[in-house]
Write a protein that holds these residues in place. Sequence first.
Motif, PDB file in Angstrom:
ATOM      1  N   GLN A   7      22.979  46.763  39.528  1.00  0.00           N
ATOM      2  CA  GLN A   7      23.809  47.890  39.948  1.00  0.00           C
ATOM      3  C   GLN A   7      24.006  47.879  41.456  1.00  0.00           C
ATOM      4  N   GLY A  10      26.246  44.923  42.278  1.00  0.00           N
ATOM      5  CA  GLY A  10      27.602  45.227  41.830  1.00  0.00           C
ATOM      6  C   GLY A  10      28.289  46.249  42.705  1.00  0.00           C
ATOM      7  N   ALA A  11      27.530  47.210  43.202  1.00  0.00           N
ATOM      8  CA  ALA A  11      28.102  48.251  44.046  1.00  0.00           C
ATOM      9  C   ALA A  11      28.561  47.702  45.388  1.00  0.00           C
ATOM     10  N   GLU A  14      33.081  44.176  46.734  1.00  0.00           N
ATOM     11  CA  GLU A  14      34.309  44.929  46.941  1.00  0.00           C
ATOM     12  C   GLU A  14      35.539  44.063  46.673  1.00  0.00           C
ATOM     13  N   VAL A  15      36.558  44.638  46.071  1.00  0.00           N
ATOM     14  CA  VAL A  15      37.833  43.948  45.900  1.00  0.00           C
ATOM     15  C   VAL A  15      38.555  44.008  47.240  1.00  0.00           C
ATOM     16  N   GLN A  18      44.121  41.831  45.551  1.00  0.00           N
ATOM     17  CA  GLN A  18      44.347  41.519  44.142  1.00  0.00           C
ATOM     18  C   GLN A  18      45.833  41.337  43.863  1.00  0.00           C
ATOM     19  N   THR A  71      39.815  41.783  34.003  1.00  0.00           N
ATOM     20  CA  THR A  71      39.967  42.866  34.971  1.00  0.00           C
ATOM     21  C   THR A  71      39.024  42.646  36.145  1.00  0.00           C
ATOM     22  N   ALA A  72      39.287  43.339  37.231  1.00  0.00           N
ATOM     23  CA  ALA A  72      38.406  43.269  38.398  1.00  0.00           C
ATOM     24  C   ALA A  72      37.008  43.746  38.023  1.00  0.00           C
ATOM     25  N   ARG A  73      36.937  44.758  37.205  1.00  0.00           N
ATOM     26  CA  ARG A  73      35.627  45.292  36.792  1.00  0.00           C
ATOM     27  C   ARG A  73      34.837  44.261  35.987  1.00  0.00           C
ATOM     28  N   THR A  74      35.518  43.564  35.069  1.00  0.00           N
ATOM     29  CA  THR A  74      34.864  42.525  34.268  1.00  0.00           C
ATOM     30  C   THR A  74      34.333  41.411  35.161  1.00  0.00           C
ATOM     31  N   LYS A  76      33.671  41.559  38.392  1.00  0.00           N
ATOM     32  CA  LYS A  76      32.620  42.097  39.252  1.00  0.00           C
ATOM     33  C   LYS A  76      31.285  42.135  38.509  1.00  0.00           C
ATOM     34  N   THR A  77      31.322  42.546  37.255  1.00  0.00           N
ATOM     35  CA  THR A  77      30.107  42.574  36.430  1.00  0.00           C
ATOM     36  C   THR A  77      29.574  41.171  36.202  1.00  0.00           C
TER      37      THR A  77
END
Length: 104
Positions: A7, A10-11, A14-15, A18, A71-74, A76-77
Amino acid sequence: MKGVLEQVAGASIEVAHQLPGRIRFDLPYAMLEPRRRAGIAHALSTEPGVTRHRFNVQARSLVIEHTGALTARTLKTLIARAPAQDPVAGPRSTRPSRRARHLA
């Protein structure tokens, strides 16, 4: 404890920029350590939607080109959860150096 570390890592990812099919992340210095980079590279190379990736350690960034389904979230994870591993020895680049191109 590992979940908390993911966490935190991940936090701090930063993007930076894109576009469809391409994303650039700013990474914390800890993620640019060679073993961590190798783990991230392995995770990205085994992800079906990733077509290409490259690190720029001096700029603390990672550019990922993908099919557009991710996605960016995917991503990033995926980066945050990638375990560190030993770097694979091999050529650093497939392109000749500037000096070698100049001499040719």
